[in-house]
Design an enzyme around this catalytic site. Structure first.
Site, mmCIF file in Angstrom:
data_model
loop_
_atom_site.group_PDB
_atom_site.id
_atom_site.type_symbol
_atom_site.label_atom_id
_atom_site.label_comp_id
_atom_site.label_asym_id
_atom_site.label_seq_id
_atom_site.Cartn_x
_atom_site.Cartn_y
_atom_site.Cartn_z
ATOM 1 N N GLU A 1 -7.048 3.945 16.264
ATOM 2 C CA GLU A 1 -8.470 3.565 16.189
ATOM 3 C C GLU A 1 -8.604 2.089 16.557
ATOM 4 O O GLU A 1 -7.610 1.352 16.532
ATOM 5 C CB GLU A 1 -8.994 3.799 14.758
ATOM 6 C CG GLU A 1 -8.220 2.987 13.735
ATOM 7 C CD GLU A 1 -8.536 3.349 12.291
ATOM 8 O OE1 GLU A 1 -9.397 4.206 12.069
ATOM 9 O OE2 GLU A 1 -7.924 2.740 11.403
ATOM 10 N N GLY B 1 0.277 0.585 16.275
ATOM 11 C CA GLY B 1 0.123 1.193 14.950
ATOM 12 C C GLY B 1 -0.060 0.213 13.807
ATOM 13 O O GLY B 1 0.492 0.418 12.738
ATOM 14 N N ARG C 1 10.180 6.088 -2.275
ATOM 15 C CA ARG C 1 9.946 5.743 -0.873
ATOM 16 C C ARG C 1 11.253 5.730 -0.089
ATOM 17 O O ARG C 1 11.300 6.163 1.059
ATOM 18 C CB ARG C 1 9.229 4.384 -0.769
ATOM 19 C CG ARG C 1 7.843 4.420 -1.411
ATOM 20 C CD ARG C 1 6.994 3.284 -0.962
ATOM 21 N NE ARG C 1 6.679 3.383 0.453
ATOM 22 C CZ ARG C 1 6.407 2.330 1.228
ATOM 23 N NH1 ARG C 1 6.434 1.121 0.735
ATOM 24 N NH2 ARG C 1 6.112 2.499 2.494
ATOM 25 N N GLN D 1 6.311 -4.927 10.822
ATOM 26 C CA GLN D 1 5.850 -5.125 9.442
ATOM 27 C C GLN D 1 6.434 -4.039 8.545
ATOM 28 O O GLN D 1 6.248 -4.063 7.346
ATOM 29 C CB GLN D 1 4.317 -5.054 9.396
ATOM 30 C CG GLN D 1 3.642 -6.137 10.207
ATOM 31 C CD GLN D 1 2.171 -5.833 10.415
ATOM 32 O OE1 GLN D 1 1.340 -6.149 9.577
ATOM 33 N NE2 GLN D 1 1.847 -5.198 11.521
ATOM 34 N N ASN D 2 7.109 -3.072 9.176
ATOM 35 C CA ASN D 2 7.619 -1.932 8.405
ATOM 36 C C ASN D 2 8.947 -2.269 7.736
ATOM 37 O O ASN D 2 9.751 -3.023 8.274
ATOM 38 C CB ASN D 2 7.785 -0.722 9.316
ATOM 39 C CG ASN D 2 6.464 -0.318 9.954
ATOM 40 O OD1 ASN D 2 5.414 -0.762 9.498
ATOM 41 N ND2 ASN D 2 6.512 0.484 10.993
ATOM 42 N N HIS E 1 8.344 -8.166 6.891
ATOM 43 C CA HIS E 1 8.101 -7.928 5.468
ATOM 44 C C HIS E 1 9.337 -7.436 4.728
ATOM 45 O O HIS E 1 9.227 -6.836 3.664
ATOM 46 C CB HIS E 1 6.933 -6.930 5.296
ATOM 47 C CG HIS E 1 5.624 -7.471 5.797
ATOM 48 N ND1 HIS E 1 4.519 -6.695 6.058
ATOM 49 C CD2 HIS E 1 5.246 -8.738 6.090
ATOM 50 C CE1 HIS E 1 3.525 -7.455 6.497
ATOM 51 N NE2 HIS E 1 3.945 -8.696 6.525
ATOM 52 N N CYS F 1 19.036 -10.139 -5.701
ATOM 53 C CA CYS F 1 19.194 -10.519 -7.099
ATOM 54 C C CYS F 1 18.050 -11.461 -7.505
ATOM 55 O O CYS F 1 17.775 -12.437 -6.795
ATOM 56 C CB CYS F 1 20.546 -11.223 -7.296
ATOM 57 S SG CYS F 1 20.784 -11.801 -8.983
ATOM 58 N N ASN G 1 -3.048 2.251 19.402
ATOM 59 C CA ASN G 1 -3.438 2.511 18.004
ATOM 60 C C ASN G 1 -4.361 3.720 17.927
ATOM 61 O O ASN G 1 -5.047 4.055 18.895
ATOM 62 C CB ASN G 1 -4.152 1.272 17.428
ATOM 63 C CG ASN G 1 -3.982 1.155 15.925
ATOM 64 O OD1 ASN G 1 -2.873 0.973 15.442
ATOM 65 N ND2 ASN G 1 -5.056 1.284 15.173
HETATM 66 P P1 OAD Z 1 -2.093 0.044 8.014
HETATM 67 O O1 OAD Z 1 -1.981 1.265 7.194
HETATM 68 O O2 OAD Z 1 -3.004 -1.035 7.531
HETATM 69 O O3 OAD Z 1 -2.557 0.413 9.491
HETATM 70 C C1 OAD Z 1 -1.963 1.445 10.232
HETATM 71 C C2 OAD Z 1 -2.688 1.567 11.562
HETATM 72 O O4 OAD Z 1 -2.017 2.546 12.326
HETATM 73 C C3 OAD Z 1 -4.152 2.005 11.445
HETATM 74 O O5 OAD Z 1 -4.957 1.176 12.278
HETATM 75 C C4 OAD Z 1 -4.140 3.455 11.952
HETATM 76 O O6 OAD Z 1 -5.320 3.797 12.654
HETATM 77 C C5 OAD Z 1 -2.969 3.412 12.918
HETATM 78 N N1 OAD Z 1 -2.293 4.714 13.095
HETATM 79 C C6 OAD Z 1 -2.121 5.730 12.211
HETATM 80 N N2 OAD Z 1 -1.376 6.712 12.739
HETATM 81 C C7 OAD Z 1 -1.066 6.324 14.001
HETATM 82 C C8 OAD Z 1 -0.319 6.901 15.066
HETATM 83 N N3 OAD Z 1 0.290 8.090 14.947
HETATM 84 N N4 OAD Z 1 -0.214 6.203 16.227
HETATM 85 C C9 OAD Z 1 -0.817 5.009 16.364
HETATM 86 N N5 OAD Z 1 -1.537 4.413 15.403
HETATM 87 C C10 OAD Z 1 -1.653 5.046 14.230
HETATM 88 O O7 OAD Z 1 -0.594 -0.500 8.216
HETATM 89 P P2 OAD Z 1 -0.095 -1.946 8.671
HETATM 90 O O8 OAD Z 1 -0.972 -2.517 9.707
HETATM 91 O O9 OAD Z 1 1.353 -1.812 8.949
HETATM 92 O O10 OAD Z 1 2.386 -5.063 3.729
HETATM 93 O O11 OAD Z 1 -0.266 -2.783 7.325
HETATM 94 C C11 OAD Z 1 0.165 -4.107 7.307
HETATM 95 C C12 OAD Z 1 0.779 -4.435 5.970
HETATM 96 O O12 OAD Z 1 -0.127 -4.097 4.915
HETATM 97 C C13 OAD Z 1 2.024 -3.635 5.615
HETATM 98 O O13 OAD Z 1 3.210 -4.176 6.156
HETATM 99 C C14 OAD Z 1 2.047 -3.711 4.110
HETATM 100 C C15 OAD Z 1 0.587 -3.386 3.886
HETATM 101 O O14 OAD Z 1 0.053 -3.704 2.677
HETATM 102 C C16 OAD Z 1 2.962 -5.325 2.559
HETATM 103 O O15 OAD Z 1 3.252 -4.465 1.764
HETATM 104 C C17 OAD Z 1 3.221 -6.784 2.341
#
Ligand code: OAD
Length: 265
Positions: free
Chosen positions: A222, A194, A78, A109-110, A127, A135, A220
């Protein structure tokens, strides 16, 4: 993707655009979708990371205890992917917003470091970051800007290092939650970009803004739970919608009053 959306095409009233542009304090909550157009996959949905990989093995403290080699191989992969990727127009607009608002935070959250690379300074990494190693013995954190070479990487003390990210079942750092909650409560407008908004406490941040009287503007691909209470939900790609929104905001009267000497705006 990469389509130039016209500012006038956005489904936003002039009054709302004026309020967004005229706010003093703002924040942006971002999720994996903001980096999707940079080529970094999201977590949920078709083709998402959790469809392909088992989060129990790769993103939990138990998984790391059982097989640190495997976890590090995945994080190395990654890191390599993220290093190859570049920030997209959504990251750049967010960085530009910081120069407009008197108070501004990116609550992300990224873990990919893309906001910083695009020029954002005030970033709260909810996150953690893939570019920090911690460590497992004494918690000492080291920063890196290149992918790990030796797997698993070791601390100077000889103990193993882990990615300084939050895994499932782990709490977020208290300082980080406090900083993010404070920013959310004081934001006159929060852009939610997003994110599927299913992971807490991040998903509670726009609710804090809303309950404190602020505007919530969702961008977003969706609908999500945020759509049910947002003041506006703009559906589409962040890399197309944010530049169009920014263009429209820059034309407002309040924006021109605040930046009277900026040419070509
Ligand atoms: P998700 O993968 O759950 O959600 C991504 C969102 O972005 C979805 O609703 C998609 O529809 C939307 N999306 C995709 N492409 C897009 C674009 N080009 N423009 C706008 N929207 C778009 O990701 P997160 O919400 O970040 O945590 O997930 C939250 C957390 O869950 C992450 O930080 C990670 C994950 O498990 C940990 O690892 C602790």
């Amino acid at each position: 993707m990469g389509r130039d959306l016209r500012a006038a095409d956005l489904d936003l009233s002039e009054d709302l655009v004026n309020r967004i542009a005229g706010a003093r304090s703002a924040s942006v909550l971002t999720g994996a979708g903001v980096s999707a157009e940079s080529g970094i996959p999201t977590f949920r949905g078709a083709g998402g990371i959790w469809e392909k990989y088992d989060f129990r093995k790769l993103a939990t403290p138990q998984g790391f205890r059982e097989d640190p080699q495997l976890v590090w191989e995945w994080y190395q992969l990654r890191q390599r992917e993220m290093l190859k990727a570049s920030p997209n127009p959504a990251h750049y607009v967010i960085a530009d917003m910081e120069r407009h608002y008197q108070e501004f935070s990116v609550l992300t959250q990224n873990i990919d470091g893309m906001h910083e690379r695009a020029g954002s300074n005030n970033v709260v990494e909810l996150h953690g970051s893939i570019w920090r190693l911690r460590c497992v013995r004494d918690g000492l954190v080291t920063q890196t800007d290149t992918p790990v070479e030796e797997i698993p990487p070791l601390c100077q003390c000889g103990s193993m290092l882990r990615p300084d990210v939050v895994w499932f079942g782990e709490p977020l750092s208290e300082d980080v939650v406090e900083a993010a909650s404070r920013a959310a409560a004081s934001s006159e407008v929060m852009f939610v970009v997003g994110t599927s908004a299913v992971v807490y406490p991040a998903a509670a941040l726009p609710i804090i803004t809303k309950n404190s009287g602020g505007l919530v503007i969702e961008v977003n691909a969706e609908p999500t739970d945020v759509t049910t209470y947002a003041d506006a939900s703009l559906m589409g790609f962040a890399g197309e919608i944010l530049p169009a929104l920014w263009k429209r905001m820059r034309r407002t009267e309040s924006f021109m009053k605040e930046h009277p000497f900026i040419p070509n705006w």
